[in-house]
Design an enzyme around this catalytic site. Sequence first.
Site, short mmCIF file in Angstrom:
data_model
loop_
_atom_site.label_atom_id
_atom_site.label_comp_id
_atom_site.label_asym_id
_atom_site.label_seq_id
_atom_site.Cartn_x
_atom_site.Cartn_y
_atom_site.Cartn_z
N GLY A 78 182.71 9.73 -50.54
CA GLY A 78 182.67 8.48 -49.79
C GLY A 78 183.84 8.34 -48.82
O GLY A 78 183.66 7.91 -47.67
N THR A 79 185.02 8.70 -49.27
CA THR A 79 186.21 8.53 -48.42
C THR A 79 186.09 9.37 -47.15
O THR A 79 186.34 8.88 -46.04
CB THR A 79 187.48 8.95 -49.20
OG1 THR A 79 187.55 8.15 -50.39
CG2 THR A 79 188.73 8.77 -48.38
N ASN A 102 182.59 -3.00 -54.25
CA ASN A 102 182.89 -2.26 -55.47
C ASN A 102 183.52 -3.11 -56.56
O ASN A 102 183.47 -2.76 -57.73
CB ASN A 102 183.81 -1.08 -55.15
CG ASN A 102 184.94 -1.44 -54.23
OD1 ASN A 102 184.71 -1.88 -53.10
ND2 ASN A 102 186.15 -1.31 -54.70
N GLN A 153 178.49 2.06 -53.26
CA GLN A 153 178.18 1.33 -54.51
C GLN A 153 176.71 0.90 -54.61
O GLN A 153 176.31 0.36 -55.63
CB GLN A 153 179.08 0.10 -54.64
CG GLN A 153 180.54 0.42 -54.87
CD GLN A 153 180.83 0.94 -56.29
OE1 GLN A 153 180.03 0.80 -57.21
NE2 GLN A 153 181.99 1.55 -56.47
N SER A 209 178.21 8.62 -51.99
CA SER A 209 179.03 9.52 -52.81
C SER A 209 178.31 9.84 -54.12
O SER A 209 177.75 8.94 -54.76
CB SER A 209 180.36 8.82 -53.10
OG SER A 209 181.15 9.59 -53.96
N HIS A 226 179.43 10.88 -57.13
CA HIS A 226 179.97 10.59 -58.46
C HIS A 226 179.74 9.14 -58.92
O HIS A 226 180.01 8.81 -60.07
CB HIS A 226 181.45 10.99 -58.58
CG HIS A 226 182.43 10.06 -57.93
ND1 HIS A 226 183.14 9.12 -58.63
CD2 HIS A 226 182.85 9.96 -56.64
CE1 HIS A 226 183.95 8.48 -57.81
NE2 HIS A 226 183.80 8.97 -56.59
N THR A 275 182.71 26.08 -45.45
CA THR A 275 181.62 26.61 -46.28
C THR A 275 181.08 25.51 -47.20
O THR A 275 181.85 24.80 -47.83
CB THR A 275 182.14 27.80 -47.12
OG1 THR A 275 182.67 28.76 -46.21
CG2 THR A 275 181.02 28.42 -47.95
N CYS A 281 191.11 2.77 -57.40
CA CYS A 281 192.12 3.34 -56.51
C CYS A 281 193.39 2.49 -56.46
O CYS A 281 194.37 2.88 -55.90
CB CYS A 281 191.58 3.45 -55.09
SG CYS A 281 189.99 4.24 -55.03
#
Length: 389
Positions: free
Chosen positions: A71-72, A152, A180, A200, A202, A238, A326
């Site tokens: 996401g970042t 979030n 989210q 994202s 995860h 890659t 975070c």
Amino acid sequence: MSTVYMDHNATTPVDTRVVEAMLPYFSESFGNPSSPYELAARSRHAVDAAREQVSTAIGAGPEDIVFTSGGTESDNIAIKGVLFRARDERAHVVSSAIEHHAVLHTLQYMRDRFGFDVTFVPVGGDGRVDPRAVEDALRPETVLISIMHANNETGVIQPLSEIARIARERSVTLHTDAVQSVGKIPLDVSELGVDLLSLSAHKLYGPKGVGALYVRPGVKLDPLSHGGGHEAGLRPGTENTPGIVGLAEALRIATEHLAEEGERLAALTKRLQVGALGSIPEVLLNGAEKHRIPGTLNLAFKHVEGESVVLSLDMEGFAVSTGSACTTDSDEPSHVLSAMGVAPRDAQGSVRFGLGRSTKSDDVDRLLDVLPGVVERLRAMSPTYRRSA
Ligand code: PLP
């Protein structure tokens, strides 16, 4: 004692089916997708299939997907990509006061380092951006609107379709951080009307370190990194074949069970909310219940530190958090709750419960058994509570 994990907004465990799908691409079909032989073709086909799957899940075309490290990075590529492309330091961005730091800090950096101008529109007490405030903030120099899809910390869903209509009318590119919301609520980029969308893996039972940026055809971005021509030149390097395969499989699974899982989680969240508000005095609900992604509940416990609630619940076997993973080292009250007008002391006493796929109704009941006692014990030690009692 096994831990009951209730912090699914921070991250999620990787689904075993996702692990299974990824495994062949570590040691068996490990070829570089850009290499010319058969072994590499397997990796290339896997990345192509994943691109198709990810795009289908969000109503996009495969050529609109750029795989990233999460996401970042997606947020950075979108925001910096639009601003550097504008090649005009008077370029202006409209965003909101409740964005994730991946957006907030990126915009602050672009403002402070390069002189781009940014307006952060406020939100109401319900945690929602007012589309009219976005409209009012627009200027002839505005090149980008970046408003998140679901917050979030509170789970509150923003009125993006309305903002998209405004962006279209004014020909301004619209980015949304949907980290989210993807995999939790139905999402179609065309229906939503966004030009750029970050996601994202995860957060949706996929691996960490992989994500994607949706780029509507015709939207031009300057790349941040330079190297090979991977990902249409926007994200050279890659490809993370196992991660990309994992993201696609995670999204496929999430999309398949979206409606049932959403209903189940919404009901469990409601039960936790009603139980907590009914059994503990002086608790406030942060954020509009009506516009919430299923599974997220943010409560302010007056007269206690949210951090103390989190640590006490940890000792009782529950993993919850005070908000953004975070910023857990920061003493500052949450910028999201502060922007909503939550008093600093109440913001400090806020806790986020993130229910997810592993959460059972028994877990909610057990939490409701221990939570009132935890809060009461902490309040008994609080001088402000003793004075007010
Ligand atoms: N945006 C939002 C709304 C998030 O919740 C997060 C994760 O906490 C991110 C961006 C960052 O995503 P990632 O951890 O994949 O870089």
